[in-house]
Design an enzyme around this catalytic site. Structure first.
Site, PDB file in Angstrom:
ATOM      1  N   TYR A 154      -3.595   6.121   9.849  1.00 17.64           N
ATOM      2  CA  TYR A 154      -3.680   5.100   8.796  1.00 17.64           C
ATOM      3  C   TYR A 154      -2.420   4.243   8.784  1.00 17.64           C
ATOM      4  O   TYR A 154      -2.479   3.010   8.811  1.00 17.64           O
ATOM      5  CB  TYR A 154      -3.872   5.786   7.450  1.00 17.64           C
ATOM      6  CG  TYR A 154      -3.992   4.838   6.274  1.00 17.64           C
ATOM      7  CD1 TYR A 154      -5.127   4.059   6.097  1.00 17.64           C
ATOM      8  CD2 TYR A 154      -2.973   4.755   5.325  1.00 17.64           C
ATOM      9  CE1 TYR A 154      -5.243   3.210   5.012  1.00 17.64           C
ATOM     10  CE2 TYR A 154      -3.088   3.907   4.238  1.00 17.64           C
ATOM     11  CZ  TYR A 154      -4.225   3.139   4.082  1.00 17.64           C
ATOM     12  OH  TYR A 154      -4.324   2.283   3.012  1.00 17.64           O
ATOM     13  N   LYS A 158      -2.098   0.285   9.789  1.00 21.29           N
ATOM     14  CA  LYS A 158      -1.674  -0.670   8.767  1.00 21.29           C
ATOM     15  C   LYS A 158      -0.391  -1.387   9.185  1.00 21.29           C
ATOM     16  O   LYS A 158      -0.173  -2.556   8.826  1.00 21.29           O
ATOM     17  CB  LYS A 158      -1.485   0.034   7.429  1.00 21.29           C
ATOM     18  CG  LYS A 158      -2.786   0.452   6.766  1.00 21.29           C
ATOM     19  CD  LYS A 158      -3.625  -0.752   6.377  1.00 21.29           C
ATOM     20  CE  LYS A 158      -4.808  -0.353   5.512  1.00 21.29           C
ATOM     21  NZ  LYS A 158      -5.574  -1.521   5.010  1.00 21.29           N
TER      22      LYS A 158
END
Length: 268
Positions: A154, A158
């Site tokens: 994640y 990002k």
């Protein structure tokens, strides 16, 4: 919630809009005068969100380029323009150590969190933004600039989205502004496994609480509006003071007496 700035007459496409931050953004945009086109995987939740906002919606996954093309077409067919794109849909899987990460789930994280935002901006650019200008807001995360347990895929994806934001800001200027908002811990379903065990307990944040989706929606609405017309390529951190809480732990709880200050003037 009625922001002190408007998006009257604008049309926005918002992904991940059936709940949480995406739904709060759609509600804030509508309150500010915009019309919205929504998408999410949860068809029932999306239907309820669209009905409550008198919006158009298309259920599906942003990882599917064909779905994003249809979504762009729906916005153009329903409203005749796309002024704002909000890339909010995301996945935090695979969760766990990177050495255990399944390659297919790793690729899925990048398909949803990085490739989908780029594709949606491409489609909106070709349909409207190239000729008429507009604004893009990508939802990143406070954790994109540092490491933490379990969220390697994640955070890495990002971080890539942060760089993509800056790259697009440079390439699409001056007609299209591209910015991002990086939330701290927010009370969303996707982050429930983080906030629910500590819910009701002190967070240690300088502002005394974890975030609500509306906190992020206010920031997104401002960045998307003409109030932020001289801002592009930036990331707005909305984290309740997460980055500065270490300083708070060193601060005295009550102000005490201060030593006198002596000023030394030049030549004195």
């Amino acid at each position: 919630m009625t922001p002190p700035y408007g998006l009257q007459g604008k049309v926005a496409v918002v992904t991940g809009a059936s709940r949480g931050i995406g739904l709060a953004v759609a509600e804030a945009f509508t309150a500010a005068g915009a019309r919205v086109c929504l998408t999410a995987r949860d068809a029932d939740g999306l239907r309820r969100a669209a009905a409550g906002l008198d919006a158009v919606a298309l259920a599906g996954t942003v990882a599917d380029p064909a779905h994003l093309r249809r979504l762009t077409g729906l916005a153009m067919e329903a409203y005749g323009r796309i002024d704002v794109v909000v890339n909010n849909a995301a996945t935090n899987q695979p969760y766990g150590p990177l050495m255990d990460a399944d390659p297919d789930r790793w690729r899925e994280a990048f398909a949803v969190n990085v490739e989908a935002p780029l594709r949606l901006v491409q489609y909106a650019w070709r349909a409207w933004l190239r000729e008429h200008g507009g604004s893009v807001v990508n939802i990143c995360t406070e954790g994109a600039t540092h490491v933490g347990p379990g969220l390697g895929a994640y955070g890495t994806s990002k971080a890539a989205l942060l760089h993509l934001t800056q790259q697009l800001a440079g390439e699409l200027a001056p007609g299209v502004r591209v910015n991002s908002v990086s939330p701290g811990l927010v009370r969303t379903e996707m982050a429930r496994f983080v906030w629910e065990p500590a819910d009701g307990a002190p967070t240690g944040l300088p502002l005394g609480r974890i975030g609500d989706p509306e906190d992020i929606a206010r920031a997104v609405t401002w960045l998307a509006s003409d109030e932020a017309r001289w801002i592009t390529g930036t990331d707005l951190l909305v984290d309740g003071g997460t980055r500065v809480r270490a300083a708070r732990s060193q601060a005295p709880s009550q102000p005490g007496p201060r030593p006198p200050i002596t000023y030394h003037l030049p030549g004195a």
